[in-house]
Design a protein around this motif. Structure first.
Motif, PDB file in Angstrom:
ATOM      1  N   MET B 100       0.665  -0.851   0.108  1.00 63.49           N
ATOM      2  CA  MET B 100      -0.286  -0.252   0.375  1.00 63.49           C
ATOM      3  C   MET B 100       0.607   1.760   0.051  1.00 63.49           C
ATOM      4  O   MET B 100       0.021   2.649  -0.930  1.00 63.49           O
ATOM      5  N   GLU B 101       1.749   1.504   1.061  1.00 62.92           N
ATOM      6  CA  GLU B 101       3.117   2.466   0.484  1.00 62.92           C
ATOM      7  C   GLU B 101       3.765   2.760  -0.494  1.00 62.92           C
ATOM      8  O   GLU B 101       3.303   3.867  -0.642  1.00 62.92           O
ATOM      9  N   LEU B 107       1.478   7.143  -6.831  1.00 63.17           N
ATOM     10  CA  LEU B 107       0.380   7.675  -7.342  1.00 63.17           C
ATOM     11  C   LEU B 107       0.478   9.705  -6.809  1.00 63.17           C
ATOM     12  O   LEU B 107       0.226  10.144  -7.300  1.00 63.17           O
ATOM     13  N   ASN B 108       1.281   9.266  -5.842  1.00 60.21           N
ATOM     14  CA  ASN B 108       1.887  11.414  -5.038  1.00 60.21           C
ATOM     15  C   ASN B 108       2.342  11.660  -6.423  1.00 60.21           C
ATOM     16  O   ASN B 108       2.920  12.402  -7.088  1.00 60.21           O
ATOM     17  N   GLU B 117      -1.972  18.307  -5.636  1.00 60.08           N
ATOM     18  CA  GLU B 117      -1.488  18.006  -3.807  1.00 60.08           C
ATOM     19  C   GLU B 117      -1.315  16.264  -3.605  1.00 60.08           C
ATOM     20  O   GLU B 117      -2.320  15.849  -4.225  1.00 60.08           O
ATOM     21  N   GLU B 118      -0.389  15.896  -2.977  1.00 62.45           N
ATOM     22  CA  GLU B 118      -0.509  14.472  -2.245  1.00 62.45           C
ATOM     23  C   GLU B 118      -1.863  14.500  -1.683  1.00 62.45           C
ATOM     24  O   GLU B 118      -2.406  15.131  -0.884  1.00 62.45           O
ATOM     25  N   ILE B 119      -2.044  12.702  -1.564  1.00 69.05           N
ATOM     26  CA  ILE B 119      -3.345  12.537  -1.333  1.00 69.05           C
ATOM     27  C   ILE B 119      -3.294  12.435  -0.092  1.00 69.05           C
ATOM     28  O   ILE B 119      -2.770  12.137   0.897  1.00 69.05           O
ATOM     29  N   ASP B 120      -4.647  12.609   0.775  1.00 71.32           N
ATOM     30  CA  ASP B 120      -4.615  12.768   1.946  1.00 71.32           C
ATOM     31  C   ASP B 120      -4.571  11.397   2.747  1.00 71.32           C
ATOM     32  O   ASP B 120      -5.939  10.200   1.541  1.00 71.32           O
ATOM     33  N   ALA B 121      -3.883  10.919   3.567  1.00 79.58           N
ATOM     34  CA  ALA B 121      -3.958   9.194   3.871  1.00 79.58           C
ATOM     35  C   ALA B 121      -4.885   8.221   4.416  1.00 79.58           C
ATOM     36  O   ALA B 121      -5.113   7.523   3.333  1.00 79.58           O
ATOM     37  N   PHE B 122      -6.410   9.238   4.769  1.00 79.97           N
ATOM     38  CA  PHE B 122      -7.733   8.496   4.922  1.00 79.97           C
ATOM     39  C   PHE B 122      -8.179   8.307   3.439  1.00 79.97           C
ATOM     40  O   PHE B 122      -9.075   7.440   3.245  1.00 79.97           O
ATOM     41  N   ASP B 123      -8.478   9.683   2.655  1.00 77.41           N
ATOM     42  CA  ASP B 123      -9.353   9.214   1.442  1.00 77.41           C
ATOM     43  C   ASP B 123      -8.294   7.570   0.991  1.00 77.41           C
ATOM     44  O   ASP B 123      -8.803   7.175   0.176  1.00 77.41           O
ATOM     45  N   VAL B 128      -8.200   2.475  -1.685  1.00 73.04           N
ATOM     46  CA  VAL B 128      -7.593   1.726  -2.013  1.00 73.04           C
ATOM     47  C   VAL B 128      -8.744   0.258  -1.641  1.00 73.04           C
ATOM     48  O   VAL B 128      -8.901  -0.591  -1.807  1.00 73.04           O
ATOM     49  N   GLN B 129      -9.084   0.884  -0.634  1.00 76.57           N
ATOM     50  CA  GLN B 129     -10.340  -0.601   0.378  1.00 76.57           C
ATOM     51  C   GLN B 129     -11.238  -1.093  -0.528  1.00 76.57           C
ATOM     52  O   GLN B 129     -12.020  -2.146  -0.967  1.00 76.57           O
ATOM     53  N   GLU B 130     -11.849  -0.094  -1.108  1.00 79.54           N
ATOM     54  CA  GLU B 130     -12.766   0.414  -2.260  1.00 79.54           C
ATOM     55  C   GLU B 130     -12.711  -0.764  -3.654  1.00 79.54           C
ATOM     56  O   GLU B 130     -13.467  -1.719  -3.428  1.00 79.54           O
TER      57      GLU B 130
END
Lengths: 482, 256
Positions: B100-101, B107-108, B117-123, B128-130
């Motif tokens: 995942m990292e 992606l970033n 901008e870098e994607i928010d970690a929670f977003d 990814v989970q979805e």
């Protein structure tokens, strides 16, 4: 192949700490004999028993042969060409009472190294003993620690102020008869750090020693002794750098740790001695004996090391687990690039009941680097229910480097449980191409892979230094990519 | 019709001095799915690797224009950031590199290139989970080292997961169907189909017609001895499947 070349240049960037401090030093003439030892001892105004101990070590050393079993290659060392003592003139005779008395060049040196010694610039929560060639320049936070009964000072000072403590413990973990380099160190050691944490005291700050070799043709022979009394806790970190030079320099240190009942010592090393140049010219020979004794029940000694420098590294931070339920740990990352060689690992000697040990070793080899893990797990007859878990992982970057693993196992008690896991993986063009195809540069890819590989060990470093360590890793891997 | 995403003209490439691509011509428009079929050794995987920029291949002639830019002058990571994605035939294992990292870093890197901008970690985690759920990839696989200990099917699903997160303009699938059981094949095909859009194009390299039952191509090319020797609609794939590659060898071989 373009990618491999890029990887190699990536891993062989310039050493950042290779400058020389322009300072006048006084030193003994090159060579080793009893007179030199007497001279060193006299400079330090040592008591007779210590001089006798040094001389006994020297005589033992004369009977010994340099070990050749390590998986490293180097030309014979001429011990008569080494200078065994060198110190800035300004520090000769007496140690400065405060930082104001310290030669500004010396303070500048430590600032350049990122270890400011002055109060206002210091890293919060860390006490530093700064050792320059053969002597300690300054020890910070000393008075504050003394209020808690914690002794943290240079070894020379400890000999003067706490001779009974030094005499009681010196050589009890690593006797001078232990091995060739330990005997040499015992004969000529000049300075180092001493630490005693009294009963029931948890040392509230990180203690650290920063070793700097500056003078040419000298060896550095420091000695560190740490004692954690019953129920005490201390976390200690050492860092090392040296100037860039074409000749090899010897660093033969001895570290002894003693943990009494319920005491815990965490000892971390960030070793970044000058590694030599791309062709393998120059660099430090880092031949070090480090050992801890878990004397008391429920005691714990934990070694964490990040070895990125030195032309040759030969060291096996070990634990002797005597006390019941005592715990020994060894977490190591060793990186060899260009022509660097490392033969490193640990010994876990289980003597007491229910003793446990954990070994996690991560070796990274790139360029022509050779990386060897050598570890001994020994479970003696009386060590009922001893347990050991060892994990040795090797990462090879490119195709000219090598990784070797020599696990030794001696089990004399049937209740022992010993587990060993080992992996070897190679990062080559295909892995890098894969990462690049996803948008990462070669540099980013290597840095991510290496950091991921070492994560488990880096996490064990004290928080204040984990960031530094990661920085060091990425500096090590930084460079000009095509 | 809009501008093509990719124009390949007379592309030639060697590996270790041995010519593999001997003049490939191919034009791909946005919204299209092109299938490239052909026997083993015909050069289909080489074409995929050359388009992605693998440095083991030496381009000896011809050109490849991607969205108006000279693709062959770009480094592999620049191609990726510009929106070229290769789903690998053999995704490599990288111990220590968290799946995942890695995906987040990729992606970033692409977002940064696009000025985002870098994607928010929670977003990112939610995203990814979805997507992973839809592809039948377990949480546990997301947290493992990249492809380490993954089954063949899991590796391929993971490629499609990356595809769906990185949202390329041109996706090249190199034998993504090989070694997949029917469930994995369906999951992969569904992943690809949900990604089909008027802005995006696919080049699907495959040995068998099987995948094309689920991912229906607009154009089918047949590669033979380093060239595209025949192009047509999806019925060409069916014919090839029915008559086998030996038919191809007879017809193409005798025509030369």
């Amino acid at each position: 192949m373009a990618t491999i070349t890029q990887l190699e240049s990536l891993l062989s960037q310039d050493y950042q700490f290779g400058f020389v401090t322009p300072i006048e030093e006084e030193s003994t003439p090159p060579g080793l004999n009893e007179d030199i030892i007497r001279m060193i001892s006299a400079k330090k105004h040592e008591p007779d028993w210590l001089l006798e101990w040094r001389l006994a070590a020297y005589r033992a050393w004369l009977q010994m042969e340099e070990p050749r079993w390590a998986n490293v290659k180097y030309p014979p060392i001429d011990y008569q060409k080494i200078v065994y003592y060198a110190a800035p003139k300004s520090l000769s005779g007496k140690r400065p009472k405060s930082l104001d008395e310290v030669d500004p060049e010396l303070l500048k040196t430590y600032e350049k190294l990122g270890i400011p010694l002055r109060e206002q610039e210091r890293l919060a929560g860390v006490a530093v003993d700064a050792v320059f060639d053969s002597v300690s320049v300054a020890t910070t936070l000393k008075e504050k620690l003394e209020e808690l009964g914690i002794i943290f000072c240079s070894f020379s000072e400890a000999v003067q102020r706490y001779p009974e403590l030094v005499r009681k413990w010196l050589g009890t973990v690593v006797p001078y008869t232990d091995n060739f380099f330990a005997a040499l160190n015992s004969a000529v050691f000049s300075d180092g750090s001493f630490c005693y944490v009294p009963k029931g005291v948890r040392c509230p700050v990180e203690l650290s020693t920063y070793f700097r070799i500056n003078a040419a043709d000298t060896g550095q022979f420091e000695r560190t002794l740490i004692i954690a009394d019953e129920g005490a806790y201390v976390s200690y970190l050492e860092g090392c750098t040296a100037p860039r030079r074409d000749t090899n320099q010897l660093h033969a240190a001895v570290v002894e740790l003693i943990a009494l009942d319920n005491a815990e010592i965490r000892y971390s090393t960030v070793q970044n001695w000058y590694p030599g140049d791309r062709e393998g010219r120059g660099g430090i020979y880092n031949f070090v004996t480090k050992r801890g004794k878990c004397l008391g029940k429920n005691s714990k000694i934990s070694w964490t090391q990040l070895e990125t420098g030195s032309a040759i590294t030969w060291k096996y931070p070990s634990c002797i687990l005597i006390g019941e339920n005592s715990v020994g740990e060894f977490y190591s990352v060793a990186i060899t690039t260009n022509r660097q060689q490392a033969d490193t690992g640990t010994k876990m000697i289980h003597i007491g009941k229910n003793t446990r040990s954990t070994i996690v070793s991560k070796g990274i080899a790139a360029g022509y680097g050779q990386n060897t893990y050598r570890g001994l797990v020994k479970i003696l007859k009386g060590a009922e229910n001893a347990r050991n878990f060892s994990q040795c992982d090797s990462l090879l970057i490119g195709d000219k480097c090598g990784a070797h693993t020599f696990p030794y196992l001696e089990v004399r008690n049937p209740t022992a449980r010993v587990e060993h896991e080992a992996t070897t993986s190679r990062i080559g063009e295909e892995q890098i191409f894969y990462c690049r195809q996803r948008g990462l540069s070669t540099e980013e890819a290597v840095s991510m892979i290496v950091n991921g590989f070492c994560k488990e060990v880096i996490r064990k470093l004290p928080m204040e230094f984990a960031v530094e360590a990661q920085k060091l890793l990425s500096i090590q891997l930084e460079g000009s990519v095509g | 019709m809009s501008e093509p995403i990719l124009v390949v003209r007379d592309l030639r490439a060697c590996v270790n001095g041995k010519p593999i691509l001997k003049g490939v011509d191919l034009t791909v428009y946005p919204g299209q799915v092109h299938a490239i079929m052909g026997p083993n050794g015909s050069g289909k995987s080489t074409l995929a690797q050359v388009l992605a920029g693998h440095e083991i291949y030496e381009v000896t002639g011809g050109e490849a224009i991607y969205c108006g830019k000279n693709l062959l002058e770009m480094k592999p990571e620049e191609r990726a950031r510009e929106g070229v994605f290769l789903a690998f035939q053999y995704p490599v294992e990288i111990p220590g590199l968290n799946n995942m990292e890695f995906l987040r870093a990729a992606l970033n890197a692409i977002r940064k290139h696009r000025g985002l901008e870098e994607i928010d970690a929670f977003d990112f985690l939610n995203l990814v989970q979805e997507r992973a759920r839809r592809l039948g990839i377990s949480e546990e696989l997301l947290n493992r080292s990249l492809n380490v200990g993954f089954s063949g099917g899991e590796k391929k699903r993971n490629e499609i997961l990356q595809l769906s997160i990185l949202e390329p303009r041109l996706a090249i699938l190199d034998e993504t169907d090989s070694g997949l059981d029917i469930d994995a094949l369906k999951a992969v095909a569904e992943g690809v189909n949900t990604m089909r859009s008027p802005e995006r194009a696919f080049i699907v390299v495959t040995h068998y017609q099987r995948l094309l039952n689920y991912v229906v191509p607009d154009v089918v090319h047949i590669m033979y001895d380093g060239r595209i020797v025949q192009s047509g609609g999806k019925e060409l794939a069916e014919e090839l499947e029915r008559r086998g590659y030996s038919w191809l060898e007879e017809t193409v071989g005798s025509a030369r």
